[in-house]
Design an enzyme around this catalytic site. Structure first.
Site, PDB file in Angstrom:
ATOM      1  N   TRP A 104       0.829  -1.208   0.000  1.00 37.79           N
ATOM      2  CA  TRP A 104       0.000   0.000   0.000  1.00 37.79           C
ATOM      3  C   TRP A 104       0.860   1.254   0.000  1.00 37.79           C
ATOM      4  O   TRP A 104       0.551   2.234  -0.693  1.00 37.79           O
ATOM      5  CB  TRP A 104      -0.993  -0.033   1.160  1.00 37.79           C
ATOM      6  CG  TRP A 104      -1.863  -1.243   1.077  1.00 37.79           C
ATOM      7  CD1 TRP A 104      -1.844  -2.330   1.901  1.00 37.79           C
ATOM      8  CD2 TRP A 104      -2.828  -1.547   0.048  1.00 37.79           C
ATOM      9  NE1 TRP A 104      -2.743  -3.276   1.460  1.00 37.79           N
ATOM     10  CE2 TRP A 104      -3.358  -2.824   0.336  1.00 37.79           C
ATOM     11  CE3 TRP A 104      -3.285  -0.859  -1.079  1.00 37.79           C
ATOM     12  CZ2 TRP A 104      -4.336  -3.426  -0.474  1.00 37.79           C
ATOM     13  CZ3 TRP A 104      -4.258  -1.448  -1.882  1.00 37.79           C
ATOM     14  CH2 TRP A 104      -4.766  -2.714  -1.578  1.00 37.79           C
ATOM     15  N   ASP A 173      -1.963   6.302   6.376  1.00 36.18           N
ATOM     16  CA  ASP A 173      -3.002   5.387   5.934  1.00 36.18           C
ATOM     17  C   ASP A 173      -3.256   4.417   7.091  1.00 36.18           C
ATOM     18  O   ASP A 173      -2.427   3.550   7.370  1.00 36.18           O
ATOM     19  CB  ASP A 173      -2.526   4.635   4.684  1.00 36.18           C
ATOM     20  CG  ASP A 173      -3.548   3.625   4.182  1.00 36.18           C
ATOM     21  OD1 ASP A 173      -4.593   3.425   4.842  1.00 36.18           O
ATOM     22  OD2 ASP A 173      -3.308   3.025   3.106  1.00 36.18           O
ATOM     23  N   LYS A 197     -12.447  -2.319   7.054  1.00 37.36           N
ATOM     24  CA  LYS A 197     -11.709  -3.224   7.931  1.00 37.36           C
ATOM     25  C   LYS A 197     -12.124  -3.011   9.394  1.00 37.36           C
ATOM     26  O   LYS A 197     -12.619  -3.915  10.040  1.00 37.36           O
ATOM     27  CB  LYS A 197     -10.213  -3.032   7.731  1.00 37.36           C
ATOM     28  CG  LYS A 197      -9.787  -3.407   6.303  1.00 37.36           C
ATOM     29  CD  LYS A 197      -8.394  -2.943   5.958  1.00 37.36           C
ATOM     30  CE  LYS A 197      -8.109  -3.031   4.482  1.00 37.36           C
ATOM     31  NZ  LYS A 197      -8.041  -4.386   3.923  1.00 37.36           N
TER      32      LYS A 197
END
Lengths: 362, 362
Positions: A104, A173, A197
């Site tokens: 990511w 993030d 999530k």
């Protein structure tokens, strides 16, 4: 398990608290006696104002945010934030530091570079297949922000402490560990998190942004890609993802009122991860892929002695009501995602299954 | 009305078919015997593949699309499409024609101009407060596309026929009338629609795009703003808005299997609108704001003799279980949004209330 529900170890979309799902279900045809479903009410109504304002207030209480921060809801996932952050925060001559800890982060870096921005990759754990979190990083004092991925779902690593950036705001993030623990907010300029999530269903991304950063970069952006479009309209310049924000509000309420707040949530998460890591460490059959001091409390990645055994493990686990244990397709292996909503009961069920699988296959 | 449900005339988010809501509710804790909620299943699972593929196939059948078209699901609403369309479809020297029929067209034009694109406003009904649909428009033969808003929720007008553009592809914002009638697809290059009126919950925008247009303009765009990111990955480059796509699939199934297809849907919509317009036309108390040949079958906008009466009308209607009748805040007046999911029963209930309100207040 309740009725036919499984223990869900999916990496995202992931398990949600059962009590939240039950509340959504119970009121799905008639939200707060409105005579409408939450999916049918106007975002310009007092019904929805209450929902979004309650969600924002809960975020502020849970993270102890002061008035320097906005709480926004944006569509497009963390992947759109990879572009929006450099677009909004960096003027043409500005630069930013990025820490690369896996898939990511790599995407965030590539997107900032695609936007034509000056990006310094100041640290990377790529040399050891992203199995650790870099320490003792030297930052560029002139950088506008330091970007990092606080938890790495694919490689199973997590920042325990956030680096001392000498006052440069951290942009993080936190898609996979937001609200899993208290945060030293004085270090952060922007936190973003795809909801699917730890927060709610997919399709909503939470952005917590320090007000002075909202208009710090380029002004001439598409309307829907400017943070100010969201901050000046309480995230309702256009129709927001109402069902997602509603579910997020219920999940935040669950953290505050059922789990006892974010410190309790963290304790619970540490205990859960300990159960699983202790079992893995006690075995020579299972091995973790992350270095010990960097192991994620959210995504426990582990290997078995062979890929055949891993396939068999995932399949047999599924048959035993333990779902989502396959590792990310890019790395293989196994992974148990144990976000906030995963219960202690599910940890014991998994460990019990792992022990019996080991006995049968050693 | 079922139990305490109201007649919902909201402009969007709007009424959804009751059978769809009931199906979502019934399976909310255990989707297709997966042991998970639809909000908890992985978008990389066969469960979700079936959902998204079924939705795409239903769109293709309902609109009789051939293989020249992609069906995509994008976040950010129609408002993000206002930017994505010129970004993706226009190279630096290209120009486009826009027809201005109200608030949403005006925003689409402004956003294209903000992107630095060459925009020709070839027709506008602004001279009469957007109360009609322009006819006999001269298009620029070199324009890459003609943009129009097929139905105008705020002003209550709608294109009955789509203009003859001499082969220039039409790009249409159909947020408020998609799937309300069959479409002459040979005229269209791109159709987009925020889901929250005729399709499902807010947070998902459907984009139907001719394949040759996907990469026709600028290549160097942010990943999440390129149509090719969606078309090459079946809308799952990153986590899509799963709950929205699932609900859309159920609504499309309802059109096909309960309403009998799109031709029947159109017949139903015409009958519904007729009931309401006939009642208004027969009265001197209520007056429509749109010219007769441009009246929308989806949003019936009307005025009462005074603003005081309008306020009273909306309030009293609410007390009678008729919700969402207030006009858009930018224009005032009253509005009944009667999208696909609005029932004939709700038309009769509204007309009955209107007649009694008129008697009491004339």
């Amino acid at each position: 398990m309740t009725d036919q529900r499984i223990y869900n170890f999916n990496a995202g979309p992931a398990a949600l608290p059962l009590s939240v799902l039950e509340e959504i279900q119970a009121s799905f045809l008639n939200f707060k006696n409105s005579g409408m479903s939450i999916t049918e009410i106007s975002h310009r109504s007092s019904y929805f104002d209450e929902v979004i304002n309650d969600a924002v207030e809960r975020v502020k209480r849970l993270l102890k945010l002061d008035d320097r921060f906005h709480v926004l809801f944006v569509q497009g996932g963390a992947s759109l934030q990879f572009a929006m952050i450099p677009m909004n925060l960096l003027a043409p001559d500005d630069a930013a530091d990025y820490i690369n800890t896996g898939t990511w982060s790599t995407k965030a870096i590539a997107e900032a570079q695609k936007m034509g921005k000056s990006v310094h990759v100041v640290a990377s754990s790529e040399d050891k297949n992203f199995s650790y979190i870099p320490q003792n990083i030297a930052f560029n004092p002139s950088s506008k922000f330091v970007h990092l991925t606080s938890n790495n779902t694919i490689k199973g690593t997590q920042f325990y402490e956030f680096p001392d950036t000498k006052g440069i705001p951290i942009v993080a993030d936190m898609s996979s560990d937001i609200f899993s623990r208290p945060l030293p907010m004085e270090k952060f300029g922007l936190i973003y998190a795809g909801a699917q999530k730890n927060l709610g269903p997919s399709g909503t991304c939470m952005v917590i942004i320090r007000k002075d950063l909202v208009d710090s970069g380029n002004e001439n952006l598409p309307t829907m890609l400017k943070y100010s479009t969201y901050s000046t309209k309480n995230s309702m310049y256009n129709t927001p993802p109402c069902f997602g924000i509603y579910t997020i509000d219920l999940v935040l309420k669950w953290i505050e009122e059922e789990m006892g707040g974010i410190e309790k949530m963290e304790e619970h998460n540490i205990k859960k991860a300990d159960v699983l890591y202790d079992a893995i460490d006690a075995s020579s059959f299972y091995t973790t892929t992350a270095e010990k001091y960097s192991r994620s409390l959210m995504n426990v990645t582990f290997r078995l002695p062979s890929e055949d055994l891993e396939r068999d493990f995932v399949e047999r686990a599924n048959q035993h009501g333990l779902g989502g244990l396959k590792g990310h397709r890019s790395v293989g292996g196994c992974r148990a995602s144990i976000y906030n909503a995963a219960s202690m009961e599910s940890m014991y069920a998994l460990v019990e299954f792992m022990e019996s699988f080991e006995k049968e296959n050693k």
